[in-house]
Design a protein around this motif. Structure first.
Motif, mmCIF file in Angstrom:
data_model
loop_
_atom_site.group_PDB
_atom_site.id
_atom_site.type_symbol
_atom_site.label_atom_id
_atom_site.label_comp_id
_atom_site.label_asym_id
_atom_site.label_seq_id
_atom_site.Cartn_x
_atom_site.Cartn_y
_atom_site.Cartn_z
ATOM 1 N N THR A 1 1.151 -9.806 26.967
ATOM 2 C CA THR A 1 -0.165 -10.411 27.124
ATOM 3 C C THR A 1 -0.953 -9.663 28.202
ATOM 4 O OG1 THR A 1 0.777 -12.024 28.685
ATOM 5 C CG2 THR A 1 0.564 -12.709 26.383
ATOM 6 N N GLY A 2 -2.260 -9.555 27.993
ATOM 7 C CA GLY A 2 -3.107 -8.877 28.959
ATOM 8 C C GLY A 2 -3.066 -7.365 28.874
ATOM 9 N N THR A 3 -2.509 -6.840 27.786
ATOM 10 C CA THR A 3 -2.439 -5.397 27.569
ATOM 11 C C THR A 3 -3.064 -5.079 26.209
ATOM 12 O OG1 THR A 3 -0.332 -5.276 26.355
ATOM 13 C CG2 THR A 3 -0.207 -5.454 28.774
ATOM 14 N N PRO A 4 -3.162 -3.810 25.826
ATOM 15 C CA PRO A 4 -3.727 -3.475 24.510
ATOM 16 C C PRO A 4 -2.861 -3.881 23.322
ATOM 17 C CG PRO A 4 -3.904 -1.617 26.019
ATOM 18 C CD PRO A 4 -2.998 -2.606 26.665
ATOM 19 N N ILE A 5 -1.641 -4.321 23.584
ATOM 20 C CA ILE A 5 -0.766 -4.763 22.495
ATOM 21 C C ILE A 5 -0.291 -6.175 22.810
ATOM 22 C CG2 ILE A 5 1.199 -4.199 21.025
ATOM 23 C CD1 ILE A 5 1.080 -1.374 22.113
ATOM 24 N N GLU A 6 -1.072 -7.142 22.389
ATOM 25 C CA GLU A 6 -0.785 -8.547 22.685
ATOM 26 C C GLU A 6 -0.644 -9.377 21.415
ATOM 27 O OE1 GLU A 6 -3.483 -12.220 24.275
ATOM 28 O OE2 GLU A 6 -3.180 -10.580 25.706
ATOM 29 N N THR A 7 -1.569 -9.215 20.488
ATOM 30 C CA THR A 7 -1.594 -10.054 19.291
ATOM 31 C C THR A 7 -0.614 -9.549 18.231
ATOM 32 O OG1 THR A 7 -3.295 -8.779 18.135
ATOM 33 C CG2 THR A 7 -4.052 -10.456 19.703
ATOM 34 N N ARG B 1 -9.138 -7.793 28.487
ATOM 35 C CA ARG B 1 -9.157 -7.925 27.036
ATOM 36 C C ARG B 1 -10.466 -8.516 26.493
ATOM 37 N NH1 ARG B 1 -4.964 -7.126 23.678
ATOM 38 N NH2 ARG B 1 -5.940 -8.603 22.238
ATOM 39 N N LYS B 2 -11.377 -8.885 27.343
ATOM 40 C CA LYS B 2 -12.648 -9.426 26.878
ATOM 41 C C LYS B 2 -13.393 -8.350 26.086
ATOM 42 C CE LYS B 2 -16.856 -11.794 28.384
ATOM 43 N NZ LYS B 2 -17.634 -12.298 29.550
ATOM 44 N N LYS C 1 3.341 -16.578 23.602
ATOM 45 C CA LYS C 1 2.145 -16.823 24.402
ATOM 46 C C LYS C 1 0.941 -16.092 23.825
ATOM 47 C CE LYS C 1 0.456 -16.792 29.193
ATOM 48 N NZ LYS C 1 0.802 -16.471 30.607
ATOM 49 N N GLY C 2 1.166 -14.922 23.227
ATOM 50 C CA GLY C 2 0.084 -14.142 22.641
ATOM 51 C C GLY C 2 -0.339 -14.622 21.267
#
Length: 314
Positions: free
Chosen positions: A184-190, A148-149, A217-218
């Motif tokens: 979390t850690g995927t393209p759909i987190e936030t 995700r960076k 967590k996201g």
């Protein structure tokens, strides 16, 4: 971050109705809070607490059954691994007398090439067919993990939406339900990513399967998201979150974190008459740090928390 304002609410309602959810309206929370709960949902469990591999599945089923969880969820690739090794999931289910409800499945959503889409679609279809054969009803769908960076979903939104529409339609065409699982850690987190995708995918095929702990967590607000997409929720991962390095990737047995579990359950019981899937207790497993509890203890603490809220276990 984009807020779900009154205009976008109207758009969402219109789109949901066009997708076959006739006369759907987003629930008014004052109205929901005034309703009585007629019947509580059954509670299942995902097997991730016991580990991630095929060898962890049978020990998980033994303890789930002992604790009275009504059903379980495993991974699509675990079911495929069993099939490839000549092991029928149906026989394991019969042995432990606990039904499967769902499978967690991940595919790529960023690669725009037709060959990659075809490859991922074939993989997902195979998992879904095996799940259906074993008696499951729902694919808990999650985009594959990414770095995700520097990731900006706006650069990939067309490919993301198109690919997820294709995947969800394929699952639906097999007679199963496909429910999107932000992670979390995927393209759909936030929270922004959740709202964008759920407002733009075709909800004729893609329903919603939120995870309370993952959303927390996201950095999202699980209560807000559950409320706004309540008509589309067909499956839930019920997870608590406390943060820190605790052997559970920051998650916690139910009642030991700060997710508003009671409020979410109240919303679900009053906002959904039924779901294709179930409410699944889940607690992630971190094999690098020893947690405070054994798998049985953590699952029991969570079960007892739910029993105190009036949920029954077999």
């Amino acid at each position: 971050m984009r807020k779900m304002n009154e205009y976008s609410r109207r758009d969402f309602i219109k789109k949901s109705s066009a997708a076959g959810l006739a006369a759907v309206t987003l629930p008014n929370m004052d109205f929901i809070n005034s309703l009585e709960i007629n019947e509580k949902f059954q509670i299942g469990a995902t097997f991730i607490l016991w580990g991630y591999g095929l060898d962890n599945l049978e020990p998980a089923l033994k303890e789930m059954k002992q604790l009275g969880y009504h059903c379980f969820e495993t991974f699509g690739w675990t079911i495929q691994e069993m099939e490839d090794k000549g092991i029928r999931l149906e026989e394991m289910i019969a042995k432990h007398n606990i039904p499967i409800r769902s499978a967690f499945c991940m595919t790529d959503v960023l690669d725009p090439s037709p060959s990659k889409r075809k490859e991922e679609l074939a993989k997902l279809t195979s998992w879904a067919k095996l799940l259906k054969r074993a008696g499951g009803t729902l694919v808990e769908y999650c985009p594959a993990s990414i770095d995700r960076k520097g990731f900006d979903y706006k650069e990939h939104k067309k490919t993301m939406v198109e690919s997820m529409n294709d995947y969800a339609k394929a699952v639906t065409d097999l007679g199963l339900t496909c429910a999107l699982h932000p992670h979390t850690g995927t393209p759909i987190e936030t929270e922004e990513e959740v709202y964008f995708i759920m407002e733009n995918v075709d909800t004729t095929y893609m329903k919603f399967g939120p995870d309370a702990g993952q959303l927390e967590k996201g950095g999202a607000d699980p209560v807000k998201i559950f409320r706004d997409f309540m008509p589309l929720i067909e499956h839930v991962h019920l997870k608590d979150y406390e943060g820190g390095d605790n052997g559970y990737l920051g998650y916690a047995p139910l009642g030991e974190g700060h997710v508003k579990i009671k409020k979410l359950l109240k919303m679900l019981e009053r906002g959904r008459d039924k779901m294709v899937g179930d409410i699944m207790f889940e607690l992630d497993y971190d094999n690098k740090i020893k947690p405070a509890y054994s798998t049985f203890e953590a699952a029991k603490i969570s079960r007892d928390y739910l029993k105190d809220l009036g949920y029954s276990f077999s």
